[in-house]
Each structure stands twice: as structure tokens, then as C-alpha cells.
Scaffold this motif. Structure first.
Motif, mmCIF file in Angstrom:
data_model
loop_
_atom_site.group_PDB
_atom_site.id
_atom_site.type_symbol
_atom_site.label_atom_id
_atom_site.label_comp_id
_atom_site.label_asym_id
_atom_site.label_seq_id
_atom_site.Cartn_x
_atom_site.Cartn_y
_atom_site.Cartn_z
ATOM 1 N N ALA A 118 0.831 -1.208 0.000
ATOM 2 C CA ALA A 118 0.000 0.000 0.000
ATOM 3 C C ALA A 118 0.864 1.255 0.000
ATOM 4 C CB ALA A 118 -0.922 -0.017 1.221
ATOM 5 N N ILE A 119 1.877 1.291 0.862
ATOM 6 C CA ILE A 119 2.717 2.475 0.945
ATOM 7 C C ILE A 119 3.546 2.649 -0.314
ATOM 8 C CG2 ILE A 119 4.645 3.527 2.193
ATOM 9 C CD1 ILE A 119 3.553 2.372 4.750
ATOM 10 N N SER A 120 4.064 1.552 -0.860
ATOM 11 C CA SER A 120 4.909 1.647 -2.058
ATOM 12 C C SER A 120 4.151 2.225 -3.239
ATOM 13 C CB SER A 120 5.467 0.264 -2.412
ATOM 14 O OG SER A 120 4.442 -0.616 -2.846
ATOM 15 N N HIS A 121 2.832 2.034 -3.276
ATOM 16 C CA HIS A 121 2.010 2.640 -4.325
ATOM 17 C C HIS A 121 1.484 4.015 -3.906
ATOM 18 C CE1 HIS A 121 2.025 -1.516 -5.705
ATOM 19 N NE2 HIS A 121 1.629 -1.083 -6.880
ATOM 20 N N ALA A 122 1.139 4.150 -2.633
ATOM 21 C CA ALA A 122 0.486 5.378 -2.182
ATOM 22 C C ALA A 122 1.412 6.579 -2.187
ATOM 23 C CB ALA A 122 -0.091 5.172 -0.779
ATOM 24 N N VAL A 123 2.741 6.362 -2.078
ATOM 25 C CA VAL A 123 3.658 7.504 -2.002
ATOM 26 C C VAL A 123 3.875 8.171 -3.354
ATOM 27 C CG1 VAL A 123 4.895 6.592 -0.010
ATOM 28 C CG2 VAL A 123 5.706 6.043 -2.306
ATOM 29 N N LEU A 124 3.373 7.572 -4.433
ATOM 30 C CA LEU A 124 3.588 8.151 -5.761
ATOM 31 C C LEU A 124 3.094 9.595 -5.867
ATOM 32 C CD1 LEU A 124 4.567 7.897 -8.644
ATOM 33 C CD2 LEU A 124 2.400 6.782 -9.235
ATOM 34 N N PRO A 125 1.878 9.944 -5.388
ATOM 35 C CA PRO A 125 1.462 11.349 -5.464
ATOM 36 C C PRO A 125 2.403 12.285 -4.709
ATOM 37 C CG PRO A 125 -0.397 9.942 -4.910
ATOM 38 C CD PRO A 125 0.825 9.089 -4.825
ATOM 39 N N LEU A 163 10.673 13.856 1.762
ATOM 40 C CA LEU A 163 9.670 14.593 2.540
ATOM 41 C C LEU A 163 8.272 14.427 1.947
ATOM 42 C CD1 LEU A 163 11.607 17.900 3.316
ATOM 43 C CD2 LEU A 163 11.127 16.007 4.874
ATOM 44 N N GLY A 164 8.169 14.565 0.621
ATOM 45 C CA GLY A 164 6.871 14.424 -0.033
ATOM 46 C C GLY A 164 6.306 13.030 0.125
ATOM 47 N N ALA A 165 7.135 12.022 -0.121
ATOM 48 C CA ALA A 165 6.667 10.639 -0.001
ATOM 49 C C ALA A 165 6.374 10.279 1.445
ATOM 50 C CB ALA A 165 7.702 9.687 -0.587
ATOM 51 N N GLY A 166 7.224 10.746 2.371
ATOM 52 C CA GLY A 166 6.988 10.452 3.779
ATOM 53 C C GLY A 166 5.689 11.062 4.275
ATOM 54 N N PHE A 167 5.407 12.294 3.818
ATOM 55 C CA PHE A 167 4.162 12.963 4.219
ATOM 56 C C PHE A 167 2.947 12.187 3.726
ATOM 57 C CE2 PHE A 167 0.827 16.132 3.217
ATOM 58 C CZ PHE A 167 0.552 16.553 4.510
ATOM 59 N N VAL A 168 2.957 11.807 2.434
ATOM 60 C CA VAL A 168 1.828 11.059 1.886
ATOM 61 C C VAL A 168 1.767 9.658 2.490
ATOM 62 C CG1 VAL A 168 0.814 10.118 -0.234
ATOM 63 C CG2 VAL A 168 1.843 12.391 -0.247
ATOM 64 N N GLY A 169 2.934 9.084 2.781
ATOM 65 C CA GLY A 169 2.945 7.769 3.415
ATOM 66 C C GLY A 169 2.262 7.788 4.774
ATOM 67 N N LEU A 170 2.537 8.833 5.565
ATOM 68 C CA LEU A 170 1.880 8.957 6.865
ATOM 69 C C LEU A 170 0.378 9.180 6.708
ATOM 70 C CD1 LEU A 170 4.451 11.117 8.857
ATOM 71 C CD2 LEU A 170 3.956 8.687 9.129
ATOM 72 N N LEU A 184 7.099 3.531 12.768
ATOM 73 C CA LEU A 184 7.427 2.421 11.880
ATOM 74 C C LEU A 184 6.923 2.692 10.472
ATOM 75 C CD1 LEU A 184 8.487 -0.441 11.354
ATOM 76 C CD2 LEU A 184 6.279 -1.320 12.145
ATOM 77 N N MET A 185 5.709 3.220 10.357
ATOM 78 C CA MET A 185 5.163 3.528 9.035
ATOM 79 C C MET A 185 5.978 4.618 8.339
ATOM 80 S SD MET A 185 2.844 1.367 8.681
ATOM 81 C CE MET A 185 3.779 0.310 9.812
ATOM 82 N N VAL A 238 9.186 5.122 8.740
ATOM 83 C CA VAL A 238 10.428 4.492 8.293
ATOM 84 C C VAL A 238 10.177 3.644 7.051
ATOM 85 C CG1 VAL A 238 12.215 2.819 8.928
ATOM 86 C CG2 VAL A 238 11.492 4.538 10.571
ATOM 87 N N VAL A 239 9.049 2.937 7.013
ATOM 88 C CA VAL A 239 8.702 2.153 5.821
ATOM 89 C C VAL A 239 8.576 3.065 4.605
ATOM 90 C CG1 VAL A 239 6.939 0.705 4.747
ATOM 91 C CG2 VAL A 239 7.586 0.312 7.121
ATOM 92 N N ALA A 240 7.901 4.198 4.780
ATOM 93 C CA ALA A 240 7.763 5.158 3.677
ATOM 94 C C ALA A 240 9.124 5.671 3.229
ATOM 95 C CB ALA A 240 6.876 6.321 4.112
ATOM 96 N N LEU A 241 10.021 5.901 4.179
ATOM 97 C CA LEU A 241 11.366 6.364 3.854
ATOM 98 C C LEU A 241 12.110 5.327 3.026
ATOM 99 C CD1 LEU A 241 13.545 8.574 4.443
ATOM 100 C CD2 LEU A 241 14.231 7.171 6.393
ATOM 101 N N VAL A 242 12.026 4.067 3.442
ATOM 102 C CA VAL A 242 12.685 2.985 2.703
ATOM 103 C C VAL A 242 12.118 2.869 1.296
ATOM 104 C CG1 VAL A 242 12.953 0.469 2.592
ATOM 105 C CG2 VAL A 242 13.340 1.672 4.748
#
Length: 295
Positions: A39-46, A65-72, A192-193, A195-199
């Protein structure tokens, strides 16, 4: 003729992605949240697209920063949907990542002339180009940019794991007990979420969404078949990730096929071998037990 220097850079980049994926993927798997990595690997695209539109730069910091924000935001949406009546967690994940990924695709389609991204890059990555995308300070070449980015993320993931190991352990296996002894399980979850978004975003450009998901899920799942001890599971998961990188790159070079596709396939093959070995060992033990019982 093989360019060994380029080969080593590509394998190192894949190995760093595999290590980062294994370190966070084990926690996701044990929490029964393996699909959350998808979910996160796809959701961070925007978030990636919007970060580029706002800054006009593909530098690592704006993207992270952009991906981490949307990931959260995506994890918050998933958690909120999961708490609604008649809504299952897997359905909440599916709704969130498909909607946000589709939004990212629409943004790329709408601003394709301004965004230096394409869907092939998003899905499959460009790991073969790692040796040529160099980080330069003045006239000094410091090496591939992706290696520095992934190494920095690995350092942060290691610090996070060591710093919150006990909290992660308690909230993963017994969240009620963790709350009783004063651990803020919700905060640990959101960290944890993050960090996952960061990775995910650090690996996105290098290996694409498909291989990010493969490294988040498959090596930890394979390691769980081999060991039930968490430290050993993490070590085995990292080792299996590196083995998949080497096998995948070798296969891709021999057959002249996609490197990331070969690495993902190698992950699946290693899982299949581990599963067959586990079943065979269980059958041998069962047969041995029956023979002892008859004797």
C-alpha cells in the motif's frame, strides 16, 4: 566483457535495498501487515510527483519529505478505515493504495511535460543506471548518488531499530501488555510507518515499486520458514535478500532480461525452495515419529 566496477555498484545498490527492506519487512510481516508495504509503495507516488512540482528538483530530500508525508497520510487513512464498521483491514489497504496510486498516475499523465518521471521507472526502476548517476561536489566525483542515499537510509533504519527494539518487540507480539507497561504503541506504529515510507521512496527510483514490494515481503516470509527467533529471522532475511540480488543480476546478465524482474523472480524461487525444504523436513519428522511409535 563484464564491467566489474559497474556490476559491483549495481549489486551493492540492490543489496542495500534488500537490507533496508528486510529490516522493516520483518516487523510488518510479524504484525500481519505485509500488504501495508504494498500500500505504501504505491500510495507515495502522489507525494513524489507533488514534491517535484513544488520544488522542481529530483533531489533526495524533497522526494523523501513528499513521499513520507503522503505515506503517513495513507497509514492514517488505512487505520481510520479499519476502525469503521464492516470494513476489514485488507479492504482498507486495497482502497487506499489503489486510490492514491491512481492519483499519482493521473498527476504524471497531466503534468508529463513537467515531471521527469514515467510509469516504467516507477514500476521497474533503473538499477542498471546506478553507476552513471554520480554525485559530484565541484569537480570531485563521490560515487553513485543512489549508493549514498540508500546508505543514509540504512543508517537511519539501523538507528531506529536499535533505539526502539524493545518497544517494537513488545508492541508487535503483545500490544496490550505494551500499553500496560507504558509503551505508546500508536506512536511506535506511526514511526514504523514513517520508516517504511522512507525505505520505499529511497528505493523507488533505483528498483521501482515491484522490487521494493518483493524485498519488503518475500525475504522475511522465507526467513520465517527457516527460523522462529526474531534476531536470526532478520539476519537470514538480509542474507536471502543479498543472495536474490546476486542470483537475479547473474540471471539477467546471462539471459539479457530485466534486472529488477530477475531479482524479484529470484526472491520467489528462494521462497519456493525454503517452502519445499520445510515441508520435506516436516514429512521426514512425521515419518520418523511413526516408525518410533511402531517400534
Amino acid at each position: 566483457m563484464i564491467d566489474w566496477q559497474s556490476t559491483l555498484w549495481v549489486i551493492l545498490a540492490g543489496g542495500l535495498v534488500a537490507t533496508n527492506g528486510a529490516l522493516v519487512g520483518c516487523w510488518l510481516l510479524l504484525r500481519r501487515m505485509a500488504l501495508l508495504g504494498d500500500a505504501i509503495s504505491h500510495a507515495v507516488l502522489p507525494g513524489i510527483v507533488l514534491a517535484f512540482l513544488l520544488t522542481g528538483s529530483r533531489a533526495a530530500l524533497p522526494m523523501l519529505l513528499g513521499a513520507g508525508f503522503v505515506g503517513l497520510i495513507s497509514t492514517g487513512i488505512i487505520q481510520w478505515l479499519s476502525q469503521q464498521r464492516f470494513m476489514r483491514p485488507d479492504a482498507a489497504m486495497g482502497i487506499t493504495f489503489s486510490a492514491l496510486f491512481a492519483l499519482g498516475v493521473l498527476l504524471i499523465s497531466r503534468y508529463s511535460g513537467q515531471v521527469d518521471l514515467d510509469l516504467d521507472c516507477v514500476l521497474y526502476g533503473e538499477i542498471a543506471y546506478v553507476p552513471w548517476d554520480l554525485w559530484m561536489v565541484g569537480e570531485r566525483v563521490l560515487g553513485p548518488r543512489a549508493i549514498w542515499t540508500l546508505s543514509g537510509v540504512l543508517l537511519l533504519v539501523l538507528l531506529f531499530t536499535l533505539w526502539l527494539y524493545k518497544e517494537l518487540l513488545a508492541s508487535t507480539f503483545d500490544p496490550i501488555y505494551a500499553q500496560v507497561i507504558g509503551i505508546r504503541t500508536r506512536m511506535v506504529y506511526h514511526m514504523l510507518m514513517a520508516v517504511v515510507a522512507l525505505v520505499v521512496v529511497a528505493s523507488f527510483e533505483v528498483v521501482g515499486a515491484i522490487l521494493v514490494l518483493a524485498f519488503l515481503v518475500v525475504p522475511p516470509a522465507t526467513a520465517l520458514l527457516i527460523s522462529r527467533r526474531l534476531p536470526m529471522m532478520i539476519l537470514i532475511s538480509v542474507a536471502l535478500g543479498w543472495l536474490a540480488v546476486v542470483l537475479g543480476y547473474t540471471t539477467a546478465h546471462m539471459l539479457d532480461v530485466s534486472i529488477t524482474g530477475s531479482m524479484a523472480t529470484a526472491n520467489g524461487v528462494l521462497f519456493g525452495v525454503a517452502l519445499l525444504a520445510t515441508r520435506l523436513r516436516a514429512n521426514i519428522r512425521s515419518a520418523g515419529g511413526e516408525l518410533i511409535g511402531r517400534a
